[in-house]
Scaffold this active site. Sequence first.
Site, short mmCIF file in Angstrom:
data_model
loop_
_atom_site.label_atom_id
_atom_site.label_comp_id
_atom_site.label_asym_id
_atom_site.label_seq_id
_atom_site.Cartn_x
_atom_site.Cartn_y
_atom_site.Cartn_z
N HIS A 1 1.21 3.98 1.98
CA HIS A 1 1.63 4.77 3.13
C HIS A 1 3.15 4.92 3.12
O HIS A 1 3.88 4.02 2.68
CB HIS A 1 1.15 4.12 4.43
CG HIS A 1 -0.26 4.49 4.77
ND1 HIS A 1 -1.06 3.72 5.57
CD2 HIS A 1 -1.02 5.57 4.41
CE1 HIS A 1 -2.25 4.29 5.70
NE2 HIS A 1 -2.25 5.41 5.00
N ASP B 1 -0.63 -3.98 5.73
CA ASP B 1 -1.35 -3.46 6.90
C ASP B 1 -2.84 -3.75 6.75
O ASP B 1 -3.44 -3.50 5.70
CB ASP B 1 -1.15 -1.96 7.02
CG ASP B 1 0.28 -1.60 7.40
OD1 ASP B 1 1.14 -2.51 7.43
OD2 ASP B 1 0.54 -0.41 7.68
N HIS C 1 -7.82 -1.55 5.25
CA HIS C 1 -6.93 -0.49 5.73
C HIS C 1 -7.48 0.83 5.20
O HIS C 1 -8.24 0.83 4.22
CB HIS C 1 -5.51 -0.76 5.22
CG HIS C 1 -4.43 -0.05 5.97
ND1 HIS C 1 -4.28 -0.15 7.34
CD2 HIS C 1 -3.44 0.79 5.55
CE1 HIS C 1 -3.25 0.58 7.72
NE2 HIS C 1 -2.73 1.17 6.65
N ASP D 1 5.60 4.75 5.21
CA ASP D 1 6.53 3.80 5.83
C ASP D 1 6.69 2.53 5.01
O ASP D 1 7.47 1.64 5.39
CB ASP D 1 6.09 3.46 7.26
CG ASP D 1 4.69 2.88 7.36
OD1 ASP D 1 3.80 3.35 6.63
OD2 ASP D 1 4.48 1.96 8.18
N HIS D 2 6.00 2.46 3.88
CA HIS D 2 6.13 1.30 2.99
C HIS D 2 6.69 1.64 1.61
O HIS D 2 7.02 0.74 0.85
CB HIS D 2 4.77 0.61 2.83
CG HIS D 2 4.26 -0.01 4.08
ND1 HIS D 2 4.26 -1.37 4.32
CD2 HIS D 2 3.74 0.55 5.21
CE1 HIS D 2 3.77 -1.62 5.52
NE2 HIS D 2 3.43 -0.47 6.08
N HIS E 1 0.85 -1.19 0.00
CA HIS E 1 0.00 0.00 0.00
C HIS E 1 0.88 1.24 0.00
O HIS E 1 2.11 1.14 0.13
CB HIS E 1 -0.97 -0.02 1.18
CG HIS E 1 -0.33 0.07 2.53
ND1 HIS E 1 0.42 -0.95 3.08
CD2 HIS E 1 -0.32 1.08 3.45
CE1 HIS E 1 0.85 -0.58 4.27
NE2 HIS E 1 0.42 0.64 4.52
N HIS F 1 5.89 -5.56 11.70
CA HIS F 1 5.18 -4.27 11.79
C HIS F 1 4.83 -3.97 13.25
O HIS F 1 3.68 -3.68 13.59
CB HIS F 1 3.93 -4.29 10.90
CG HIS F 1 3.49 -2.92 10.47
ND1 HIS F 1 2.52 -2.21 11.14
CD2 HIS F 1 3.87 -2.12 9.44
CE1 HIS F 1 2.33 -1.04 10.55
NE2 HIS F 1 3.14 -0.96 9.50
#
Length: 312
Positions: A65, A211, A140, A67-68, A63, A269
């Site tokens: 976001h 996530d 999510h 942090d990914h 996805h 995570h």
Amino acid sequence: MELHFLGTGAGVPAKKRNVSALAIRFLERNGTVWLFDCGEATQHQFLHSPLSLAAVEAIFITHLHGDHILGLPGLLSSRSFQGAETPLDIYGPKGLEAFVIQALETTKTKLRFPIRFHVLAEGRIRDEEKLSVDALALDHPVESYAFRIKEQDKPGTLDAEALKAMGVPPGPLYAQLKKGETVKLADGRIVNGSAFLDESIRGRTVVIAGDTAPVKAMEAFASGADVLVHEATFASNKKDDAHLYGHSTIADACALAKRAAVGQLILTHVSSRYARNENEYRDEAAALLPNVIIAEDLFVFELEKAGRKKRD
């Protein structure tokens, strides 16, 4: 097949846990690497591992976001700077291509290699002779996916001695028989190859979830997998917060692993709120599922042939 956990934290980097990144190295494919998520500083984690950026053949983003994905432009730039010219497949939700192109254009970065972007949807997303990848939509705040990496089953061993005893001479026919095919001999006899094969060797299956709050469809998607890599951002006393923000607890992940009868659950995570003391987090996981593994940065899990596994 090796699973290299390059980043096991959630949201922001911590002293002992970088943000999300997981690499699979296929030893049977000359060390080819598939990367799953690419949080900030993922390329730094490569420097502390035996992995090579040039060996990365495909990148799968769960996805969008930060942090990914925030480590992706830098990793691509370094892969090119190191001389890699082989094409790279990148799979991700709609919008990933625009993010990457804008970052490269803004920084005037020109790559030596072509990128083939693939917009994710549920179902089969990659199909090779010996490997396939399927995607499943998760729960999510932004579009998020799980990936199932599956090897094809391998034919069993051909009973050459029994064939010789029947007067079937070694040669090209054996290749056909090993595939389970039916062949006609020079003397007119018909031989069914499947009758001379041991049981097939089950291909390995790894499921990697992005996530997500608990999703019922994950049970069938992960059913019988050798390894399930699942987020457990929170301990179970934070269940309401976890589900509100589209995340899972330790108990959620362990319950899924039990229902899906997976061989090995690996949690990742992990929220930075547990950075100072992970003992309670670890104790809860062990109480719910004794063989559970809580991944740490640079941890390597080796899944051997025929489903055998060992950890480093």
